[in-house]
Design an enzyme around this catalytic site. Structure first.
Site, PDB file in Angstrom:
ATOM      1  N   GLU A 281      -6.278  -1.177  21.394  1.00 61.97           N
ATOM      2  CA  GLU A 281      -5.137  -1.033  20.619  1.00 61.97           C
ATOM      3  C   GLU A 281      -4.326  -2.561  20.471  1.00 61.97           C
ATOM      4  O   GLU A 281      -3.828  -2.901  19.224  1.00 61.97           O
ATOM      5  CB  GLU A 281      -3.982   0.072  21.185  1.00 61.97           C
ATOM      6  CG  GLU A 281      -4.363   1.408  21.493  1.00 61.97           C
ATOM      7  CD  GLU A 281      -4.764   1.828  19.914  1.00 61.97           C
ATOM      8  OE1 GLU A 281      -3.918   1.754  19.041  1.00 61.97           O
ATOM      9  OE2 GLU A 281      -5.978   2.413  19.668  1.00 61.97           O
ATOM     10  N   TRP A 284      -6.432  -4.177  17.779  1.00 55.19           N
ATOM     11  CA  TRP A 284      -6.045  -4.061  16.419  1.00 55.19           C
ATOM     12  C   TRP A 284      -4.512  -4.746  16.181  1.00 55.19           C
ATOM     13  O   TRP A 284      -4.584  -5.082  14.928  1.00 55.19           O
ATOM     14  CB  TRP A 284      -5.451  -2.389  16.685  1.00 55.19           C
ATOM     15  CG  TRP A 284      -6.430  -1.351  16.165  1.00 55.19           C
ATOM     16  CD1 TRP A 284      -7.090  -0.778  16.919  1.00 55.19           C
ATOM     17  CD2 TRP A 284      -7.056  -1.110  14.649  1.00 55.19           C
ATOM     18  NE1 TRP A 284      -8.237   0.350  16.305  1.00 55.19           N
ATOM     19  CE2 TRP A 284      -7.985   0.089  14.969  1.00 55.19           C
ATOM     20  CE3 TRP A 284      -6.736  -1.451  13.521  1.00 55.19           C
ATOM     21  CZ2 TRP A 284      -8.783   0.479  13.915  1.00 55.19           C
ATOM     22  CZ3 TRP A 284      -7.231  -0.915  12.391  1.00 55.19           C
ATOM     23  CH2 TRP A 284      -8.212  -0.108  12.600  1.00 55.19           C
ATOM     24  N   TRP A 313       0.884   7.122  -8.426  1.00 54.20           N
ATOM     25  CA  TRP A 313       1.804   7.905  -7.583  1.00 54.20           C
ATOM     26  C   TRP A 313       2.891   8.521  -8.295  1.00 54.20           C
ATOM     27  O   TRP A 313       3.362   8.221  -9.277  1.00 54.20           O
ATOM     28  CB  TRP A 313       2.527   6.511  -6.790  1.00 54.20           C
ATOM     29  CG  TRP A 313       1.675   5.697  -6.102  1.00 54.20           C
ATOM     30  CD1 TRP A 313       1.263   4.388  -6.264  1.00 54.20           C
ATOM     31  CD2 TRP A 313       0.755   6.062  -5.040  1.00 54.20           C
ATOM     32  NE1 TRP A 313       0.390   3.739  -5.467  1.00 54.20           N
ATOM     33  CE2 TRP A 313       0.085   4.661  -4.387  1.00 54.20           C
ATOM     34  CE3 TRP A 313       0.790   7.174  -3.895  1.00 54.20           C
ATOM     35  CZ2 TRP A 313      -0.826   4.709  -3.725  1.00 54.20           C
ATOM     36  CZ3 TRP A 313      -0.423   6.948  -3.010  1.00 54.20           C
ATOM     37  CH2 TRP A 313      -1.086   5.947  -2.673  1.00 54.20           C
ATOM     38  N   TRP A 366       2.821   4.061  -0.878  1.00 54.59           N
ATOM     39  CA  TRP A 366       3.144   3.608   0.282  1.00 54.59           C
ATOM     40  C   TRP A 366       3.976   2.714   0.739  1.00 54.59           C
ATOM     41  O   TRP A 366       4.517   2.589   1.898  1.00 54.59           O
ATOM     42  CB  TRP A 366       1.584   3.198   1.089  1.00 54.59           C
ATOM     43  CG  TRP A 366       1.026   1.991   0.240  1.00 54.59           C
ATOM     44  CD1 TRP A 366       0.218   1.927  -0.906  1.00 54.59           C
ATOM     45  CD2 TRP A 366       1.125   0.739   0.490  1.00 54.59           C
ATOM     46  NE1 TRP A 366       0.013   0.815  -1.261  1.00 54.59           N
ATOM     47  CE2 TRP A 366       0.563  -0.277  -0.420  1.00 54.59           C
ATOM     48  CE3 TRP A 366       1.927  -0.028   1.441  1.00 54.59           C
ATOM     49  CZ2 TRP A 366       0.626  -1.427  -0.776  1.00 54.59           C
ATOM     50  CZ3 TRP A 366       2.159  -1.509   1.478  1.00 54.59           C
ATOM     51  CH2 TRP A 366       1.425  -2.229   0.364  1.00 54.59           C
ATOM     52  N   TRP A 389       0.139   1.500   7.488  1.00 58.19           N
ATOM     53  CA  TRP A 389       0.444   2.265   6.142  1.00 58.19           C
ATOM     54  C   TRP A 389      -0.746   2.301   5.229  1.00 58.19           C
ATOM     55  O   TRP A 389      -1.116   3.317   4.452  1.00 58.19           O
ATOM     56  CB  TRP A 389       1.896   1.740   5.463  1.00 58.19           C
ATOM     57  CG  TRP A 389       2.925   2.524   5.887  1.00 58.19           C
ATOM     58  CD1 TRP A 389       3.684   2.274   7.180  1.00 58.19           C
ATOM     59  CD2 TRP A 389       3.452   3.840   5.554  1.00 58.19           C
ATOM     60  NE1 TRP A 389       4.692   3.299   7.402  1.00 58.19           N
ATOM     61  CE2 TRP A 389       4.379   4.320   6.376  1.00 58.19           C
ATOM     62  CE3 TRP A 389       3.045   4.634   4.679  1.00 58.19           C
ATOM     63  CZ2 TRP A 389       5.408   5.448   6.161  1.00 58.19           C
ATOM     64  CZ3 TRP A 389       3.507   5.770   4.344  1.00 58.19           C
ATOM     65  CH2 TRP A 389       4.660   6.156   5.076  1.00 58.19           C
TER      66      TRP A 389
END
Length: 474
Positions: A281, A284, A313, A366, A389
């Site tokens: 993590e 990341w 969207w 987003w 996101w």
């Protein structure tokens, strides 16, 4: 002569390369400086709670530096351009030999630092810049074609290969500075310009550096051993909750990874599964910072995959407001959004579920959700927030196709089996059976005063698939 060390998003005295370099010897006095740029922070989207915690961290840093005999000059500068003018005043008032700071990767901050370097050249002040947000600086992890990685898994393999299962030890705190070394000019400047920011203690989040160290040790001494099993369960205390301390720079990633490496029998992978997963993590986190530098359009609200800019969207404001308030009619989504409002934090699995619900089920841009999270989160971090996101919206650095769409009900059934997390944040559903909590019937919704679903999963999924397919095949 005076050495300046500029604190920005690194409010700690341990493992701070800029601070340590400024205090490498006793030949010159050391002055710490930081700018409270509240209007700039709000322009960047930070909310009241996070700004209060930044001010709280500055006050804590002041106390820590005071113990080291290092004065902290706090200047209210409003915007970045004002801080440059205020820095000019400091350079003009003092005989400064060098400016030391740790690098920030966001584009506005990088532009500010270019201007600052020019200013220092004008005053014949040397600048010393350090990477403290990544163990491997952006640009050091590249493909065989010397390109930046666009997908996480090969980035991770390359990162581990370059680290060679070794993690350098973090720096300690510098030696204290004699109080009588501070010049009269420094004292006069502090008396003239110094003003500690007002802040209110947050009962949920401590900005104390020692508390962060203690939490890191406690997590890696016990909780991490079940991290791989518990990290996806929102009702379990299965995560470290150190993202807040990392976001404010109260802890460094090197402190986290080195401590984990030690507990993992000096391995970055191939050791305890829980520790391996937690280190993963943190890698990341490094990946998203590397992307931010390699693709500066990410700082400009652009999609990582430019072909997705044409997604139609819906951007329905009423639907968005219901999502923000936690009134979508999907219990796991609503409970997660209420946790965000209550704590300024959200469990990572829930961040994915709620983000994918907004972008895929409601087909809302987003960028709307990214901005809302950034305003609410105490661990708001542009690189990770943007990366997460865009991953959820299928516009970002992800090898999976756009048709990955979480079913919020099955996600709830899998990761909150008994509905305990749902009951905590939606007490009106607490009396329902575990099965019903995940998606109550119309009668149960009416009986307990819970809202109807904002959209039907199957039709919403088909709508999203059609929108992406038509955009990408056009």
């Amino acid at each position: 002569m005076t050495r300046l060390v500029w604190f920005r998003n690194d409010f700690r005295v341990h493992d701070n390369p800029a601070l340590m370099h400024a205090r490498r010897d006793n030949e010159e006095d050391c002055l710490a400086i930081t700018f409270v740029c509240e209007s700039q922070w709000r322009r960047h989207g930070l909310g009241d709670r996070r700004i209060n915690l930044i001010k709280q961290a500055i006050n804590g840093l002041h106390r820590s530096l005071e113990k080291l005999g290092i004065p902290l000059l706090v200047i209210q500068s409003d915007l970045f351009k004002d801080s440059e003018n205020d820095l000019r005043h400091v350079l003009g008032a003092l005989d400064v030999s060098e400016l030391n700071y740790n690098i920030e990767y966001e584009i506005n901050e990088r532009h500010r630092d270019i201007s600052v370097c020019r200013l220092c050249q004008e005053y014949e002040v040397s600048t010393n810049k350090f990477h403290d947000q990544c163990l491997l600086a952006p640009g050091e992890v590249r493909t065989q074609n010397n390109d930046p990685y666009r997908v996480y898994s090969p980035f991770r393999r390359s990162w581990l290969s370059l680290m060679q299962d070794y993690c350098p030890a973090p720096l300690g705190a510098p030696a204290p500075q004699a109080s009588d070394i501070i010049s009269a000019a420094v004292s006069d400047l502090i008396n003239d310009r110094h003003a500690l920011p007002e802040s209110v203690s947050d009962p949920l989040w401590s900005t104390d550096e020692n508390t962060a160290h203690q939490r890191l040790s406690e997590f890696l001494d016990s909780d991490v051993l079940r991290y791989h099993d518990l990290r996806d369960l929102p009702d379990a205390e299965g995560t470290s909750r150190l993202s807040f301390h990392l976001a404010l720079g109260i802890l460094s990633p090197r402190q986290c990874i080195h401590t984990a490496w030690q507990r993992n029998n000096c391995m970055l992978s191939g050791g305890e599964q829980g520790i391996d997963t937690w280190i993963n993590e943190l890698i990341w986190r490094e990946f998203y910072r590397h992307l931010l530098v390699a693709y500066p359009q990410l700082c400009k609200h652009k999609a990582f995959k430019p072909e997705t800019e044409g997604v139609p969207w819906r951007n329905n404001k009423s639907d968005f407001d219901r999502w923000c308030r936690g009134e979508t009619g999907y219990p796991i989504v609503d409970a997660a959004m209420k946790q965000l409002l209550d704590q300024g934090w959200m469990h990572n699995r829930l961040r994915m579920i709620t983000a994918m619900f907004l972008t895929k089920h409601l087909l809302i841009d987003w960028r709307w959700g990214e901005a809302w999270f950034f305003e609410q989160l105490v661990d708001a971090d542009l690189a990770s927030n943007n990366g997460g996101w865009q991953w959820s919206a299928s516009t970002g650095a992800d090898g999976a196709p756009y048709f990955r769409i979480f079913n919020p009900t099955t996600q709830s059934e899998k990761f909150d089996k008994q509905g305990l997390f749902i009951s905590r944040y939606l007490p009106e559903l607490a009396k329902l059976s575990a099965k019903s909590k995940h998606f109550p019937s119309a009668g149960e919704r009416s009986l307990y005063g819970y809202c109807d679903p904002i959209v039907e999963h199957k039709s919403a999924r088909e709508r999203a698939l059609t929108a992406f397919k038509q955009t990408l095949e056009a």
